[in-house]
Design an enzyme around this catalytic site. Sequence first.
Site, mmCIF file in Angstrom:
data_model
loop_
_atom_site.group_PDB
_atom_site.id
_atom_site.type_symbol
_atom_site.label_atom_id
_atom_site.label_comp_id
_atom_site.label_asym_id
_atom_site.label_seq_id
_atom_site.Cartn_x
_atom_site.Cartn_y
_atom_site.Cartn_z
ATOM 1 N N LYS A 1 -3.507 -11.014 4.846
ATOM 2 C CA LYS A 1 -4.319 -10.110 5.681
ATOM 3 C C LYS A 1 -4.519 -10.748 7.049
ATOM 4 O O LYS A 1 -4.955 -11.899 7.147
ATOM 5 C CB LYS A 1 -5.661 -9.811 5.016
ATOM 6 N N MET B 1 0.830 -1.203 0.000
ATOM 7 C CA MET B 1 0.000 0.000 0.000
ATOM 8 C C MET B 1 0.862 1.249 0.000
ATOM 9 O O MET B 1 0.557 2.237 -0.688
ATOM 10 C CB MET B 1 -0.926 -0.009 1.223
ATOM 11 N N HIS C 1 -10.028 -11.744 0.756
ATOM 12 C CA HIS C 1 -8.785 -10.971 0.728
ATOM 13 C C HIS C 1 -7.580 -11.898 0.586
ATOM 14 O O HIS C 1 -7.687 -13.111 0.748
ATOM 15 C CB HIS C 1 -8.632 -10.125 1.996
ATOM 16 N N HIS C 2 -6.433 -11.296 0.334
ATOM 17 C CA HIS C 2 -5.179 -12.033 0.158
ATOM 18 C C HIS C 2 -4.794 -12.787 1.431
ATOM 19 O O HIS C 2 -5.234 -12.460 2.540
ATOM 20 C CB HIS C 2 -4.055 -11.073 -0.249
ATOM 21 N N PHE D 1 -10.913 3.260 1.307
ATOM 22 C CA PHE D 1 -10.902 4.596 0.714
ATOM 23 C C PHE D 1 -11.353 4.615 -0.742
ATOM 24 O O PHE D 1 -11.337 5.670 -1.368
ATOM 25 C CB PHE D 1 -9.498 5.205 0.834
ATOM 26 N N THR E 1 -6.835 -0.913 9.926
ATOM 27 C CA THR E 1 -8.055 -1.543 10.433
ATOM 28 C C THR E 1 -7.703 -2.457 11.606
ATOM 29 O O THR E 1 -6.544 -2.673 11.914
ATOM 30 C CB THR E 1 -8.765 -2.354 9.332
#
EC number: 1.17.1.8
Length: 269
Positions: A162, A16, A158-159, A128, A103
């Site tokens: 995570k 990210m 999700h991957h 976002f 998160t």
Amino acid sequence: MNKKTRIAITGPIGRMGRMLIKEIQNNKHSHLTVAVVQKKHQLIGQDIGRIIGIGEIGVLISDELNIKKNDFDVLIDFTRPAGTLEYLKYCNKFKKNIVIGTTGFSKEEIDIIKSYSQKIAIIIASNFSIGINLLFQLIKKTTQIIGKDSDINILEYHHRNKIDAPSGTALEIGEVISKVMNWNLNQDSIYYQKGITGIRDAKKIGFSIVRAGNIVGKHTVMFSSYDEEIKITHTASNRMSFARGAIQSALWIHKKNTGLFDMTDVLSL
């Protein structure tokens, strides 16, 4: 001529962080001035642009102890809860605003964030992307119309790396539904497991979670009645939508004084 917003990034070497930096450099209203890693990181002192493959940009990787008051206008943080709370202390000290994409916060940690928002401006969001925030509005409207006649399930993918489950976005979807239905999400949720589960309780939200491969993010909400089923799905093809939304948020919050905001404020939804 308006000055560009100076942005600091935490976790700049992660997936990210890399995406954020590339998008910051491509945005005519922003530029990167600080790239923050943990203390004693082996890459401290190296140019972050060279490290992430975009060529030297004149920003050297530093640790959090080297943040100076005049280095940045807004901090964007996508790390972990403990790290975010430490960065909040810096932002509060220097009266800098912050965009939080981390998160997995506990209720107590959220309360701490809220307390800081009395002194600085904070945007916190589980997701976002503009698309997912439009999805929240669609879910709200759908729940208002057919929620009482439907079994509602949230499926999130999700991957494999995570670490929190359900995702922050899935929980936010659950909160949107719960507010409409006047439910308590913590008490009115079902997490499916093997074994004899009994008949499904109609007044609860079901959660199903997948962690696999390199899935960026997919969320599906199912409204199932005896006669029909509606599925509303958002799929993120890459992280660029998250990065663009986070930078849009940083530009939006730059001149704010205090307060706790989310993407509905940024997008005027």
